[in-house]
Design a protein around this motif. Structure first.
Motif, PDB file in Angstrom:
ATOM      1  N   ASP A  12      -9.457  10.617  25.836  1.00 47.28           N
ATOM      2  CA  ASP A  12      -9.221   9.430  26.741  1.00 47.28           C
ATOM      3  C   ASP A  12      -8.368   9.325  27.814  1.00 47.28           C
ATOM      4  O   ASP A  12      -8.882   8.744  29.085  1.00 47.28           O
ATOM      5  CB  ASP A  12      -9.763   8.357  25.724  1.00 47.28           C
ATOM      6  CG  ASP A  12     -10.601   8.031  25.623  1.00 47.28           C
ATOM      7  OD1 ASP A  12     -11.646   8.375  25.460  1.00 47.28           O
ATOM      8  OD2 ASP A  12     -10.717   7.425  23.356  1.00 47.28           O
ATOM      9  N   PRO A  18      -2.563  11.600  22.331  1.00 49.33           N
ATOM     10  CA  PRO A  18      -3.359  10.420  21.798  1.00 49.33           C
ATOM     11  C   PRO A  18      -2.973   9.634  22.731  1.00 49.33           C
ATOM     12  O   PRO A  18      -1.428   9.178  23.334  1.00 49.33           O
ATOM     13  CB  PRO A  18      -2.938  10.497  21.022  1.00 49.33           C
ATOM     14  CG  PRO A  18      -2.858  11.412  19.960  1.00 49.33           C
ATOM     15  CD  PRO A  18      -1.788  12.646  21.502  1.00 49.33           C
ATOM     16  N   GLY A  44      -5.939  15.295  11.254  1.00 49.99           N
ATOM     17  CA  GLY A  44      -6.606  13.954  12.464  1.00 49.99           C
ATOM     18  C   GLY A  44      -6.816  15.009  13.681  1.00 49.99           C
ATOM     19  O   GLY A  44      -6.979  14.206  15.197  1.00 49.99           O
ATOM     20  N   VAL A  53      -9.367  16.391  15.352  1.00 51.66           N
ATOM     21  CA  VAL A  53     -10.353  15.819  16.082  1.00 51.66           C
ATOM     22  C   VAL A  53     -10.321  15.033  16.710  1.00 51.66           C
ATOM     23  O   VAL A  53     -10.606  14.640  18.047  1.00 51.66           O
ATOM     24  CB  VAL A  53     -12.271  15.964  15.174  1.00 51.66           C
ATOM     25  CG1 VAL A  53     -13.124  15.075  16.334  1.00 51.66           C
ATOM     26  CG2 VAL A  53     -12.081  17.273  14.871  1.00 51.66           C
ATOM     27  N   ALA A  54     -10.273  13.679  16.325  1.00 48.24           N
ATOM     28  CA  ALA A  54      -9.068  11.920  16.731  1.00 48.24           C
ATOM     29  C   ALA A  54      -8.346  12.035  18.102  1.00 48.24           C
ATOM     30  O   ALA A  54      -8.244  11.414  18.462  1.00 48.24           O
ATOM     31  CB  ALA A  54      -8.759  11.434  15.809  1.00 48.24           C
ATOM     32  N   GLY A  55      -7.194  12.897  17.608  1.00 45.85           N
ATOM     33  CA  GLY A  55      -6.221  13.082  18.329  1.00 45.85           C
ATOM     34  C   GLY A  55      -6.548  13.994  19.697  1.00 45.85           C
ATOM     35  O   GLY A  55      -5.951  13.589  20.963  1.00 45.85           O
ATOM     36  N   TRP A  56      -7.420  14.713  19.751  1.00 42.37           N
ATOM     37  CA  TRP A  56      -7.966  15.442  20.693  1.00 42.37           C
ATOM     38  C   TRP A  56      -9.184  14.559  21.845  1.00 42.37           C
ATOM     39  O   TRP A  56      -8.730  14.440  22.882  1.00 42.37           O
ATOM     40  CB  TRP A  56      -8.919  16.951  20.736  1.00 42.37           C
ATOM     41  CG  TRP A  56      -7.857  17.644  20.712  1.00 42.37           C
ATOM     42  CD1 TRP A  56      -7.514  18.954  19.865  1.00 42.37           C
ATOM     43  CD2 TRP A  56      -7.633  18.274  21.943  1.00 42.37           C
ATOM     44  NE1 TRP A  56      -6.741  19.232  19.420  1.00 42.37           N
ATOM     45  CE2 TRP A  56      -6.421  19.670  21.541  1.00 42.37           C
ATOM     46  CE3 TRP A  56      -7.127  17.409  23.185  1.00 42.37           C
ATOM     47  CZ2 TRP A  56      -5.490  19.952  22.650  1.00 42.37           C
ATOM     48  CZ3 TRP A  56      -6.369  18.646  24.422  1.00 42.37           C
ATOM     49  CH2 TRP A  56      -6.006  19.997  23.871  1.00 42.37           C
ATOM     50  N   ASN A  57      -9.887  14.469  20.869  1.00 42.75           N
ATOM     51  CA  ASN A  57     -10.300  12.731  21.710  1.00 42.75           C
ATOM     52  C   ASN A  57     -10.242  11.758  22.529  1.00 42.75           C
ATOM     53  O   ASN A  57     -10.087  11.003  23.460  1.00 42.75           O
ATOM     54  CB  ASN A  57     -11.907  11.831  20.915  1.00 42.75           C
ATOM     55  CG  ASN A  57     -13.121  13.053  20.032  1.00 42.75           C
ATOM     56  OD1 ASN A  57     -13.340  13.638  21.129  1.00 42.75           O
ATOM     57  ND2 ASN A  57     -13.941  13.215  18.748  1.00 42.75           N
ATOM     58  N   SER A  58      -8.652  10.729  21.312  1.00 42.95           N
ATOM     59  CA  SER A  58      -7.630  10.159  22.305  1.00 42.95           C
ATOM     60  C   SER A  58      -7.219  10.236  23.336  1.00 42.95           C
ATOM     61  O   SER A  58      -6.748  10.312  24.641  1.00 42.95           O
ATOM     62  CB  SER A  58      -7.214   9.712  21.199  1.00 42.95           C
ATOM     63  OG  SER A  58      -5.967   9.024  21.534  1.00 42.95           O
ATOM     64  N   GLU A 115      -8.075  19.285  10.055  1.00 40.92           N
ATOM     65  CA  GLU A 115      -8.853  18.249  10.758  1.00 40.92           C
ATOM     66  C   GLU A 115      -8.532  16.980   9.573  1.00 40.92           C
ATOM     67  O   GLU A 115      -8.397  16.092  10.038  1.00 40.92           O
ATOM     68  CB  GLU A 115     -10.404  18.745   9.797  1.00 40.92           C
ATOM     69  CG  GLU A 115     -11.689  19.482  10.457  1.00 40.92           C
ATOM     70  CD  GLU A 115     -12.572  19.787   9.963  1.00 40.92           C
ATOM     71  OE1 GLU A 115     -13.504  18.781  10.758  1.00 40.92           O
ATOM     72  OE2 GLU A 115     -12.885  20.459   9.094  1.00 40.92           O
ATOM     73  N   HIS A 150     -18.655  17.073  18.652  1.00 44.36           N
ATOM     74  CA  HIS A 150     -16.604  17.555  17.980  1.00 44.36           C
ATOM     75  C   HIS A 150     -18.431  18.582  16.750  1.00 44.36           C
ATOM     76  O   HIS A 150     -19.012  18.020  15.956  1.00 44.36           O
ATOM     77  CB  HIS A 150     -16.303  17.619  17.258  1.00 44.36           C
ATOM     78  CG  HIS A 150     -15.845  16.580  16.377  1.00 44.36           C
ATOM     79  ND1 HIS A 150     -16.631  15.190  16.385  1.00 44.36           N
ATOM     80  CD2 HIS A 150     -16.612  17.009  14.304  1.00 44.36           C
ATOM     81  CE1 HIS A 150     -16.227  15.248  14.805  1.00 44.36           C
ATOM     82  NE2 HIS A 150     -16.642  16.232  13.665  1.00 44.36           N
TER      83      HIS A 150
END
Length: 328
Positions: free
Chosen positions: A158, A47, A148, A150-155, A145, A10
């Motif tokens: 997954d 997530p 959260g 970025v972390a939410g979309w990456n989860s 940001e 990101h």
């Protein structure tokens, strides 16, 4: 932690923008469907540990969408938007808004004016996804940001990665689930068995009670009166919560071994009656099973989808596959 068969990154192109990328081990058409079909969105969006209900999905420029993410503790996070551009299977542009109630849940000043662009790029048999999130101001980007995003979309990615792996496996055995109209669900599955055997496994109680159901459920009642006007009645017991699930209906048309039309109702739910048409076609020793499920309304159909029937049906047909192998 990211899977070895995936890549993610990101960054920002300008002060108002966030960009997240991921490479998926799946063809672009499959990834596009996962973003645009109601029954697929609900199986990965959000997530890890969250579930999602799609309450509106009008897939056209100017059409609206509304999804409600539900956390493990039951808290709801509603979001909505309007599609601005749709170019299958490569591009989706939509606004992205926090719907009524979201602000109270997280007790924060929410970012505004978000526009989301999903770009899908072919990389051989893989797909590179680029998610571009544009905000009205730099301050809105900073708020997002801090929430959260970025972390939410990456989860979420997954979860999408796992879902796509499952979809690829289903492609190998010919499983598909589509929505031909607002009131219909169509299911297809290919079995490595002759049609006559599949029909017998579908209509004889001694066989049905060995495969019907999903997970750890067991069948406690299996009654079949196989004639036009005859009735069928199944009861599944779920040992995880001690619940009985009753299903029943009436046969409308029987053409062995190729066609079976019957009503079905899920007994705990009032007005859940719908019509199932089963057709079996055989080619080169394999049988393609097709089920058309016709509901009374779009709301009834969507409720059926949101019950988890997709996953449950996949598991049930896998059990049928195992039985057919043992019968040959």
């Amino acid at each position: 932690m990211l899977k070895q068969n995936s890549a993610a990154a990101h960054g920002t192109q300008n002060e108002c923008e966030l960009i997240i990328t991921r490479i998926f081990n799946a063809p672009r058409e499959l990834v596009f469907k996962a973003w645009t079909e109601l029954n697929q969105i609900e199986q990965w969006w959000g997530p890890a540990g969250f579930t999602t209900h799609v309450t509106e999905l009008d897939l056209r420029p100017g059409g609206q969408w509304r999804y409600v993410m539900v956390s493990p503790d039951g808290t709801e996070y509603p979001a909505k938007g309007v599609f601005r551009e749709i170019v299958p299977p490569e591009r989706i542009v939509t606004s992205d808004e926090f719907d009524e109630g979201f602000e109270q849940v997280i007790n924060a000043d929410l970012p505004q004016g978000i526009v989301m662009t999903i770009l899908l790029e072919e990389m051989g048999d893989k797909t590179k996804l680029t998610l571009q999130i544009v905000h009205a101001t730099d301050e809105d980007r900073r708020k997002h940001e801090e929430m959260g995003v970025v972390a939410g979309w990456n989860s979420s990615f997954d979860c999408l990665d796992e879902f796509l792996a499952t979809q690829l496996k289903h492609q190998q055995d010919g499983f598909t689930l589509t929505l031909p109209s607002d009131r219909e669900i169509a299911v297809t599955r290919v079995f490595n068995a002759p049609r006559q055997l599949v029909f017998e496994a579908w209509t004889k109680p001694e066989h049905v009670k060995r495969w019907f159901g999903c997970g750890s459920m067991t069948m406690t009642v299996c009654k079949i009166d196989l004639r036009v006007g005859g009735c069928w009645h199944y009861v599944l017991y779920d040992p995880s919560n001690g619940t009985d699930h009753g299903f029943s209906g009436e046969y409308r048309e029987i053409v062995p071994p190729e066609r079976l039309v019957a009503t079905e109702r899920y007994e705990p739910v009032p007005n859940s009656d719908h019509l199932n048409t089963l057709t079996l076609t055989e080619q080169n020793g394999k049988t393609t099973l097709h089920i058309l499920i016709q509901h009374q309304s779009k709301e009834q159909r969507d409720g059926h989808l949101q019950s988890g029937m997709n996953v449950g049906l996949q598991q049930t047909l896998n059990r049928l596959e195992d039985l057919l192998k043992s019968m040959m």
